[in-house]
Design a protein around this motif. Structure first.
Motif, PDB file in Angstrom:
ATOM      1  N   PRO A  45       0.811  -1.212   0.000  1.00 45.20           N
ATOM      2  CA  PRO A  45       0.000   0.000   0.000  1.00 45.20           C
ATOM      3  C   PRO A  45       0.852   1.274   0.000  1.00 45.20           C
ATOM      4  O   PRO A  45       1.728   1.425   0.852  1.00 45.20           O
ATOM      5  N   ALA A  71      -6.950   1.286   4.103  1.00 46.60           N
ATOM      6  CA  ALA A  71      -7.117  -0.005   3.431  1.00 46.60           C
ATOM      7  C   ALA A  71      -8.306  -0.766   4.000  1.00 46.60           C
ATOM      8  O   ALA A  71      -9.013  -1.469   3.286  1.00 46.60           O
ATOM      9  N   CYS A  98     -13.399  -7.125  -2.642  1.00 46.46           N
ATOM     10  CA  CYS A  98     -14.080  -7.006  -1.358  1.00 46.46           C
ATOM     11  C   CYS A  98     -15.536  -6.586  -1.508  1.00 46.46           C
ATOM     12  O   CYS A  98     -16.355  -6.862  -0.642  1.00 46.46           O
ATOM     13  N   SER A 108     -10.656 -13.497   1.746  1.00 47.02           N
ATOM     14  CA  SER A 108      -9.564 -14.302   2.290  1.00 47.02           C
ATOM     15  C   SER A 108      -9.674 -15.765   1.872  1.00 47.02           C
ATOM     16  O   SER A 108      -8.720 -16.523   2.027  1.00 47.02           O
ATOM     17  N   GLY A 114      -2.986 -13.994   0.741  1.00 46.18           N
ATOM     18  CA  GLY A 114      -2.902 -12.550   0.977  1.00 46.18           C
ATOM     19  C   GLY A 114      -3.015 -12.209   2.451  1.00 46.18           C
ATOM     20  O   GLY A 114      -3.875 -11.419   2.847  1.00 46.18           O
ATOM     21  N   ARG A 116      -1.263 -10.361   4.229  1.00 48.24           N
ATOM     22  CA  ARG A 116      -0.954  -8.964   4.592  1.00 48.24           C
ATOM     23  C   ARG A 116      -2.038  -7.995   4.144  1.00 48.24           C
ATOM     24  O   ARG A 116      -1.957  -6.806   4.408  1.00 48.24           O
ATOM     25  N   ARG A 117      -3.026  -8.507   3.436  1.00 55.72           N
ATOM     26  CA  ARG A 117      -4.076  -7.631   2.915  1.00 55.72           C
ATOM     27  C   ARG A 117      -5.099  -7.311   3.993  1.00 55.72           C
ATOM     28  O   ARG A 117      -5.226  -8.019   4.974  1.00 55.72           O
ATOM     29  N   TYR A 119      -8.204  -7.685   4.233  1.00 59.90           N
ATOM     30  CA  TYR A 119      -9.481  -8.347   3.968  1.00 59.90           C
ATOM     31  C   TYR A 119     -10.373  -8.413   5.209  1.00 59.90           C
ATOM     32  O   TYR A 119      -9.890  -8.712   6.303  1.00 59.90           O
TER      33      TYR A 119
END
Lengths: 159, 417
Positions: A45, A71, A98, A108, A114, A116-117, A119
């Protein structure tokens, strides 16, 4: 020229405002966003104001800084005002990851790597959602607020 | 549902045909294709076995980095190899979007086809047209109209209309004020009609204030107010916010009100949330975020959620992170503690990730007081350029599943020209 002619005065005011606006328009040329972000970014990001003056030109860059809160949903006001800025870097499919009304898989599950996202709904959300949904249903409505986006809720909640 | 598949395939073929019929564009056009093929194997809540194969396909063609014409397609489909009826009558695919776009000077943008609209407090999937443009350096607008996609299952699509827009006044980087409107009718009757006000202002010292209010014309009441500030201080960022929601005015969308929101829409409840997120990007070697939400209600007792999360780049190739949260509602059934730990490890030929989520409930749900979720993923960047293979296994033990092991594999491919 007496205050008894409100129509005249409001008309004059409107013309004056319009003249000022047109004047301003002639003085500054419109700020135009490029078609795409000119610079290739590192993965992860971006914090816009690390590279750009926090506010400069036609974009308040600090507003678009991808902080963890941004985020996780705080992007909503910025996106509602300037969706075109998001389009500099994101195709809508990224948002749909999303947001989609009918993506079926939660983010997820579709992208389990992911970690580190940002979500929503990680882990067992069927149990936790009963509490989150009671405490503040407003965010839920922003993503599940129409019949298509609540298709997976139907077996338990009816329609 | 073969019918839905048919419609999806048709939409894509039609757009594909349109692109080819339009002929090769004069200038070099870009092509971006992204495909994800996923296979999952699991058992659902009712003990049905499922082995669905999913295909998510995205195609972007035309002027992708420049102004001009481009076409954008995105959709997915599912085929269940184990025919155990785990998916019941749920749609087996969807054309998420399929539109042609034209952009030109003065921030002009026209989109035609199936698309998402987020601008101006909307959050809608639309079959129709959208136009954005600046009318002067100080004013700009967005207008859209067509047929809504999300309510097609309610009384079919005839008589369904969706239109609205936003008119904005802004001054460079100082402020941006907007007035927006949305009208959604299902089967000829208005179910949803909103007027929105939004604003953002840049104050000295890098402080920003922004917010939005929505008024429902369908129920004649303020549906929501949401305001927040962004305060940079000591190299950190503080984001205090306020939200007020009137359940009836926000959740009542007539015939279209989804199941989970029906009871809420019928209540007189009003909630007020006060909270803050505090991002501390450089707290020593780690990056810390603190989050506090306090909810008050007209009718129920209040609830507070407090959480702290950390991100720790242990080494250049290894990221660790975690979150600890506590939901403290008015009574035991609204209380839980949440712990999440995760890792992301970059490898020479791919990556490995791990995730663990544990929740403990103060009041049992179906006789259980905790949920555990464990997940591990391996990704391999194959020698074929932009071809990625991923495998994952996860384990869950929670009130809904005694103990459940699920498998997942994906092949992801991206083509760019």
């Amino acid at each position: 020229m007496t205050p008894k002619r409100p129509l005249f005065w409001s008309g004059l005011a409107a013309v004056a405002v319009a003249a000022v606006l047109v004047g301003c328009a002639a003085l500054h040329s419109s700020y135009e966003l490029p078609a795409a972000h000119p610079d290739e970014l590192e993965p992860g990001p971006p914090v816009c104001s690390d590279c750009h003056e926090p506010d400069g030109g036609g974009v308040v860059y600090a507003r678009f800084d991808h902080t963890p809160a941004f985020a996780a949903g705080a992007h909503r006001l910025a996106a509602g005002q300037r969706e075109a800025v998001c389009s500099l870097c994101h195709q809508p499919s990224m948002c749909n990851g999303c947001h989609a009304d009918a993506v079926e898989l939660k983010p997820s599950t579709r992208d389990p790597g992911g970690t580190r996202r940002a979500y929503p709904h990680r882990g067992d959300y069927l149990t936790r959602h009963r509490i989150d949904g009671r405490v503040d249903p407003a965010p839920c409505f922003r993503c599940h607020g129409n019949p298509k986006a609540s298709a997976s809720c139907r077996p338990c909640h009816g329609r | 549902m073969p019918k839905r598949w048919g419609a999806t395939a048709l939409a894509f073929t039609a757009l594909g045909a349109f692109v080819f019929a339009a002929g090769p564009p004069a200038r070099a056009a870009g092509v971006h294709l992204a495909s994800s093929t996923l296979v999952r194997a699991f058992e659902d809540r009712d003990g049905n076995r499922a082995t669905p194969v999913y295909e998510y396909l995205q195609a972007d063609l035309g002027e992708l980095d420049d102004r001009g014409v481009s076409v954008h397609l995105y959709g997915w489909g599912r085929l269940d190899l184990a025919d155990d009826d785990a998916f019941g009558d749920r749609a087996a695919g969807e054309a998420v979007y399929a539109y042609a776009q034209y952009t030109a000077g003065n921030n002009l943008m026209v989109r035609l086809g199936r698309q998402y609209v987020f601008q101006g407090g909307a959050n809608e999937s639309l079959d129709g047209v959208r136009v954005d443009a600046d009318v002067s350096p100080l004013f700009s607008f967005t207008a859209y109209g067509g047929v809504p996609v999300a309510v097609e299952e309610v009384d079919g699509r005839s008589g369904d209309t969706l239109w609205g827009g936003r008119f904005g006044h802004h001054s460079g980087d100082r402020y941006d004020l907007g007035l927006s409107y949305k009208h959604l009718a299902n089967d000829g009757s208005r179910d949803d009609e909103f007027v929105g006000l939004d604003g953002s202002v840049s104050l000295p010292a890098g402080i920003g204030v922004s917010g939005r209010s929505l008024y429902s014309l369908a129920t004649d009441g303020w549906a929501e107010h949401a305001y927040e500030a962004d305060v940079p201080a000591w190299g950190t960022r503080i984001r205090p916010f306020f939200q007020q929601v009137s359940y009836e005015d926000r959740f009542d969308t007539g015939e279209n009100t989804g199941g989970p929101f029906r009871a809420l829409a019928g209540s007189d409840e009003r909630s007020t949330t006060l909270g803050a997120d505090w991002w501390i990007p450089a707290a020593g070697p780690v990056d810390v975020t603190v989050r506090l939400h306090h909810n008050r209600y007209d009718e129920r007792s209040s609830a507070t959620y407090a959480a702290g999360s950390v991100r720790w780049p242990v080494a250049k190739a290894l990221d660790l992170g975690g979150e600890l949260g506590r939901m403290n509602g008015g009574d035991d059934r609204d209380r839980y503690t949440l712990l999440r730990l995760f890792a992301y490890w970059e490898l020479p030929f791919g990556y490995a990730t791990a995730d663990a989520v544990y929740a403990r409930y103060d009041e049992d749900v179906f006789g259980e007081d905790a949920s555990l979720f464990l997940s591990a993923t391996g990704g391999w960047r194959t020698p074929v350029e932009n071809l990625l293979v991923e495998v994952n296994a996860d384990y869950g033990s929670d009130p809904y599943f005694d103990s459940n092991l699920r498998a997942f594999a994906a092949v992801r491919y991206v083509y760019d020209r």
